[in-house]
Design an enzyme around this catalytic site. Sequence first.
Site, PDB file in Angstrom:
ATOM      1  N   CYS A  45       6.768  -8.856  -0.195  1.00  0.00           N
ATOM      2  CA  CYS A  45       7.888  -8.270  -0.927  1.00  0.00           C
ATOM      3  C   CYS A  45       7.437  -7.133  -1.848  1.00  0.00           C
ATOM      4  CB  CYS A  45       8.586  -9.354  -1.747  1.00  0.00           C
ATOM      5  SG  CYS A  45       7.526 -10.037  -3.038  1.00  0.00           S
TER       6      CYS A  45
ATOM      7  N   ALA B  10       4.946  -7.989  -4.549  1.00  0.00           N
ATOM      8  CA  ALA B  10       3.573  -8.108  -4.038  1.00  0.00           C
ATOM      9  C   ALA B  10       2.925  -6.730  -3.939  1.00  0.00           C
ATOM     10  CB  ALA B  10       3.569  -8.798  -2.682  1.00  0.00           C
TER      11      ALA B  10
ATOM     12  N   ARG C 199      -6.593 -11.772  -3.910  1.00  0.00           N
ATOM     13  CA  ARG C 199      -6.683 -10.566  -3.089  1.00  0.00           C
ATOM     14  C   ARG C 199      -8.084  -9.987  -2.995  1.00  0.00           C
ATOM     15  NH1 ARG C 199      -5.111  -5.426  -4.633  1.00  0.00           N
ATOM     16  NH2 ARG C 199      -4.926  -3.909  -2.962  1.00  0.00           N
TER      17      ARG C 199
ATOM     18  N   HIS D 166       4.712  -0.422  -3.876  1.00  0.00           N
ATOM     19  CA  HIS D 166       3.715   0.631  -4.069  1.00  0.00           C
ATOM     20  C   HIS D 166       4.373   1.826  -4.743  1.00  0.00           C
ATOM     21  CE1 HIS D 166       2.039  -0.952   0.020  1.00  0.00           C
ATOM     22  NE2 HIS D 166       1.569  -1.688  -0.978  1.00  0.00           N
TER      23      HIS D 166
END
Lengths: 453, 534
Positions: free
Chosen positions: B53, B56, B87, B185
């Site tokens: 999503c 994230a 991550r 992003h």
Amino acid sequence: MLNHTPNEVSERTGLVVNPAKTCQPIGAMYAALGIHNCLPHSHGSQGCCSFHRMHLTRHFRDPVAASTSSFTEGASVFGGSANLKTSIKNVFSIYKPDVIAVNTTCLSETIGDDLPTIINESEVPEGKYVFHANTPSYVGSHVTGFSNMVKAMVTTFSKKEGPCNGKVNLIPGYTEPGDMRELKRIAKVMGIESILFPDTSGVVDSPMTGRYEMYPAGGTKVEDLVDSGNSLATIAMGTFASEAAANELDKKCGVPAHVLPLPIGVKGTDQLILELIKITGKPVPYELEEERGQVVDVMTDTHHHFHGKKVAIFGDPDHVIAITEFVIGLGMKPIHIVTGTPGSSFDRQINAILDAANIKANVKNLGDLFTLHQWMKKEPVELLIGNTYGKYIARAEDVPFVRFGFPNMDRSVHSYFPVVGYKGALRLIEMISNALLDRVDRDAADEDFELVL
Amino acid sequence: MAIEKSIEDILEQYPAKVRKNRIKHIVKKTDDKKSEIEANTRTIPGIITNRGCCFAGCKGVVLAPLKDVVHIVHGPVGCSYYTWGTRRHKGRSAQGEQNFLSYCFTTDMQESDIVFGGEKKLRQAIKEAYELFKPEAITISATCPVGLIGDDLNAVAREAEELYGIQVLPFNCEGYKGVSQSAGHHIANNVLMKDVIGTGDAETKPYAINIMGEYNIGGDGWEIARVLDKIGYHIVSIMTGDGTYKELKSSHKADLNLVQCHRSINYIAEMIEIKYGTPWLKVNFIGLKNTVETLRNVAKYFGDEKLIQRTEEVIAEELVEAEETLEVYKRMTEGRTAILYVGGSRAHHYQGLLRELGVETVVAGYEFGHRDDYEGREVLPHIKVDADSRNIPDLHVEKDEKNYRLYLSEEKMVELKKFMPLSAYEGLIKEMKEGGYVIDDLNHFETEELLKSLKPDLFCSGIKDKYMAQKMGIFSKQLHSYDYSGPYAGFRGAVQFAKDIAMGMNTPTWSFIQPPWQQAPLLEGEVAEEVASC
């Protein structure tokens, strides 16, 4: 490592740092995997489903399939009804499960999607099932989500429709498939027919065969879930993860609920066996008595490894309650005890155990690992017991660490073995004693380095 | 041909609406025509997608690696919890410097916060974070319910900035926005560009560069920086792996931006060029050939003979060791095939490295790429903006007259652009071999069917479908987390990757899958007329 954690504890009311819990839907997803031929479905944004599958897969190192309603901004404004209906249609035609177990998320709960109505209006093929559990992420924890999904299994499937089937329902709590196998084995060696649900054994510990099975052989069958309404009794293991479903079964089908702690350690397992005797009148076979005797033998032979050692424990409430009782039985002193899951009954149950042993400890529900770490800085311990996230504290404070509970993402094979039952107790003793003795060896001066310990 | 048949079979099994949708996300590479692919559009509900999503992409990908910042997630506990340590964006700090990478911060919203609003709790959380940690800055990231209940992150952040005298950056990155991580992003890029980049004035040295879209997974960024340092570049900032807020502030002062992951950082790269004049170079540090070409391009950009010479020396030095070792592993990997399904860059970047190891990529796709990541940036003007993308605002920047500077003349830039991807990206499809397939948002069903029918030797994807492949006896390499190995970038990274996949494809464990009694009859002897009984 964790260099910014001050020694002094200050009260926090807004910020949680390094949580000791996660959100409801992942627990619901895990529980749903314990139904045979079932696909968990996450009614929310894609990220929820992705995070939960990722996390479960890292723990089990096995495929975890689940679908999502893939909410967009539009769905969030106008409601997710169309998304769920489309999902149900597509899942049945493409992934062909027998059951879809829907869990909600903070998103679909906040907008107030009416799941029963949406499911009612959905196209469900003949002989297939769709059911749901409400699992708002802003209430409780992943353990609550597990509990809610198990309860929903009862609400949806269990039926009192025939004569008593002579079976005992076992609700294993948020445990590993290795634990679930062990519980089934215990019942079997006592000659008791059981219905264990949910049952993730054979699902997330499936064998390598060269073929991928989206729905592996394991999982509780729907007909057994239905039949659970005809059982002699239900044993719910753990008040937080299992009690709600057992009570619901009692209310709905009149199957008496027997609520026990998780059967971890001698005392915990004894309680389970006693309850099974009480319910079925079956005698305890030598096989189990032998196992029990072995555990007690080992505990006695090695008590000097454990006695008086201070321990910090964190994790899920049912697990923490059970292991606290167990380490006290080994002669250890648990002095810091935290669960991230809210619930004052945690404090009550832990304090009762501590009082009986005359031990004073810091105890907190809805606590976090930041607080636990601060407590440990103030009053150091000789062992830390908890899930993978404890490794940061263990390293920062240079404390031996035993991985216990969910998740365990940095060590493997744990899901294949039990911590419950006498077998599980033996394994835990080995884990704890290895951790302590590895440390003794590491820190011993050459002249004190012992061959035999 | 085999692929074509498999794909036809897959599409045939879909309901009509799904087929109609999915067909547009699947493209066959042919050299004689341009391939248009549908990307960055909604996943159909119910389809088991690998996508995550917006949250994230924003907090998890772009923000989290900034190590001197306290990243508070405003929402129920899960979103913060799942992005805690998972991550592998590594970061180290010198003694005394702040590093919060092993921490997880959340407001852990409860039911009452949802009902009565969460701003009060958020204010309190910021206060506590400031008092406990005195960080360089604080970020606050929104999760799904926050947008719905109308908490005003921007107002809370402004108020906190005044109170504590540090930047408090709000990110309205609710999970439902956009169609994948990609929206996040973009949101992260916008805020960092608007509020952070350009606010610092650190001294730069000659050959000043930023490394963008490099998250230091498994130490990739460190391997890249090792080589760049050795040549003599001054790395002003890394966005964002092992990066700091402090360095980010002065990143506008670099002479060139290197863009590794185009998808996650192209917005900042483009905006910096508009605002400050600094161009960006699409780089690829995966594989020896790609790394060498990238290093040569960077040196050529600066055009200094000494730098060019030093670059060649370093390349020669590094290659001696790397090529020799790679050759050893190549013997174990040559002649194999791979399917790549990862990210917005890696499905492209790794093809070169695999080729060097004699592994052919037969199918490749992105989880959250856009058309320009597949087809090249020249399609940008032709991309239809749908409702989901429109919801993510574009940030429009203007030339900063005071700080705008061109390192190279416009003529020189035009000339260089003929030879290197300066402010340009050609996309994944060009990299593919003719006959190969490009599939966007590859889902669980398609993955299963393709693995079954094509039986590749290597499947590079993520944790969610790794074990599905391995159950079939196909080695799967996680290209998000590298299966906790790495680095895979640069010279040493290429060797590490070669070692890991050679090991994975050839581990003796594969030979145990079939039990011996299933392989050949074990009972010997003649069949008697009658079975003897005891």
